[in-house]
Write a protein that holds these residues in place. Structure first.
Motif, mmCIF file in Angstrom:
data_model
loop_
_atom_site.group_PDB
_atom_site.id
_atom_site.type_symbol
_atom_site.label_atom_id
_atom_site.label_comp_id
_atom_site.label_asym_id
_atom_site.label_seq_id
_atom_site.Cartn_x
_atom_site.Cartn_y
_atom_site.Cartn_z
ATOM 1 N N ARG A 284 -1.787 7.949 -8.223
ATOM 2 C CA ARG A 284 -2.723 8.677 -7.369
ATOM 3 C C ARG A 284 -3.817 9.304 -8.214
ATOM 4 N NH1 ARG A 284 -6.021 10.423 -4.543
ATOM 5 N NH2 ARG A 284 -5.881 11.766 -2.731
ATOM 6 N N ASP B 99 -0.138 0.563 -3.815
ATOM 7 C CA ASP B 99 1.017 1.274 -4.341
ATOM 8 C C ASP B 99 1.350 0.962 -5.789
ATOM 9 O OD1 ASP B 99 2.265 -1.179 -4.313
ATOM 10 O OD2 ASP B 99 3.866 -0.598 -2.931
ATOM 11 N N HIS B 100 0.560 0.129 -6.446
ATOM 12 C CA HIS B 100 0.823 -0.152 -7.859
ATOM 13 C C HIS B 100 0.137 0.823 -8.792
ATOM 14 C CE1 HIS B 100 -2.896 -2.636 -6.954
ATOM 15 N NE2 HIS B 100 -3.309 -1.805 -7.875
ATOM 16 N N LYS C 89 0.830 -1.209 0.000
ATOM 17 C CA LYS C 89 0.000 0.000 0.000
ATOM 18 C C LYS C 89 0.861 1.255 0.000
ATOM 19 C CE LYS C 89 -3.430 -2.563 2.656
ATOM 20 N NZ LYS C 89 -2.541 -3.768 2.760
ATOM 21 N N ARG C 90 0.377 2.237 -0.717
ATOM 22 C CA ARG C 90 0.997 3.557 -0.700
ATOM 23 C C ARG C 90 0.536 4.344 0.513
ATOM 24 N NH1 ARG C 90 0.362 7.224 -5.981
ATOM 25 N NH2 ARG C 90 1.816 5.613 -6.669
ATOM 26 N N GLY D 23 0.924 10.897 0.838
ATOM 27 C CA GLY D 23 1.975 9.980 0.437
ATOM 28 C C GLY D 23 2.221 9.918 -1.059
ATOM 29 N N THR D 24 1.818 10.936 -1.797
ATOM 30 C CA THR D 24 2.031 10.957 -3.240
ATOM 31 C C THR D 24 3.517 11.148 -3.541
ATOM 32 O OG1 THR D 24 -0.153 11.957 -3.506
ATOM 33 C CG2 THR D 24 1.353 12.102 -5.392
ATOM 34 N N PRO D 25 4.087 10.337 -4.426
ATOM 35 C CA PRO D 25 5.505 10.518 -4.758
ATOM 36 C C PRO D 25 5.777 11.906 -5.329
ATOM 37 C CG PRO D 25 4.696 8.413 -5.573
ATOM 38 C CD PRO D 25 3.491 9.175 -5.115
#
Length: 302
Positions: free
Chosen positions: A292, A288-289, A121-122, A176-178
């Protein structure tokens, strides 16, 4: 009990169920209002009902988010629902399940029953819920020297690059967005807010100090999301002030209630200071795959 696709004649009972649990059903209500049962927009939903429409509902958005409201669902019900979700996603070869949103106890049972609690999970967060009848809005905490001259403005009054920067920072800090995705997603968010006139920005002494907004709105209730103060401006009550003034504006327009889900205890204390009271929790899980989503659906207030 089996799930089945919702029909138009189910909608009155579905809407009644969602209104009875409105604090955790705003996004389903908004998506149904805006897109109905057969929309093609990213937030339109494939809706299933659990037996009778009043027994529970679940909606999978076209961009892959599952929204649930089925408090009596069993583990077998959740497994059957996931089979429907997987089949629906398989019809769109490029689509994956982005995540799931819902009342905390339901969401945790769903994840455990389907095995998705083991998927990477992200973001995986339980958020305390708060609600406020706007007749009880407490503006007394705004009578502080550092808030003197505070004025709330539409987002269009502030520099767009600054707003995008703030929103990108919120994405990284809270959701938690990259970093590689944050600016692009933030830019889309700000464009959406400007189009909907859903957010506000606070100015004090010619300085922009905080942003607040409603990420879901019905005539009688708003759900708060995206409250943000840049780090160098924190600790002065700016976000609380921005939110209180926005709720005062909403109250004048006839809104009766506000709900939110907070990202931490400091936020809970700030919201309690203007009258919010605790309600049940809400949870947001993003796998997390998947990229967003480009809107604020499911986000905490701050």
């Amino acid at each position: 009990m089996n799930w089945r696709p919702a029909q138009d004649n189910d909608l009155p009972a579905v809407q009644d169920l969602l209104h009875r649990h409105i604090e955790s059903s705003m996004f389903l209500l908004i998506n149904l209002r805006d897109h109905g049962l057969a929309g093609t927009a990213p937030k339109a939903v494939q809706l299933w009902v659990r037996g009778r429409a009043e027994d529970g509902v679940a909606g999978l958005t076209n961009d892959g988010s599952l929204l649930i409201q089925a408090g009596a669902a069993t583990a077998e019900d959740w497994r059957q629902l996931q089979q429907l979700v997987d089949h629906r996603l398989a019809q769109t070869a490029s689509q994956q399940q982005v995540g799931v949103l819902g009342e905390t106890a339901q969401l945790r049972r769903y994840l455990a029953a389907t095995g998705l609690d083991q998927r990477p999970k992200r973001l995986d967060r339980d958020e305390p819920g708060l609600a406020l009848s706007l007749t009880e809005l407490d503006l007394g905490s705004l009578d502080r020297p550092q808030l003197s001259g505070a004025v709330l403005h539409p987002l269009s009054a502030a520099p767009r690059p600054m707003l995008v920067q703030w929103r990108a920072a919120y994405h990284q800090e809270i959701l938690g967005t990259p970093a590689s995705e944050a600016v692009a997603v933030a830019s889309q968010d700000i464009d959406s807010y400007l189009l909907r006139d859903s957010h506000r920005v606070l100015n004090i002494a010619d300085r922009w100090v905080a942003m607040t907004g409603f990420n879901a709105q019905l005539p009688e209730v708003v759900q708060i999301g995206g409250v943000y103060t840049p780090p160098e401006q924190r600790g002065h009550g700016y976000a609380r002030c921005a939110l209180a003034l926005h709720l005062k504006e909403a109250r004048a327009a006839g809104v009766e209630q506000a709900v939110l889900f907070a990202a931490g205890e400091a936020a809970v204390r700030a919201y309690r200071a203007i009258g919010f009271q605790s309600i049940g929790g809400y949870s947001l899980v993003l796998f997390d795959h998947a990229p967003r989503p480009s809107t604020a659906e499911g986000e905490p207030a701050s």
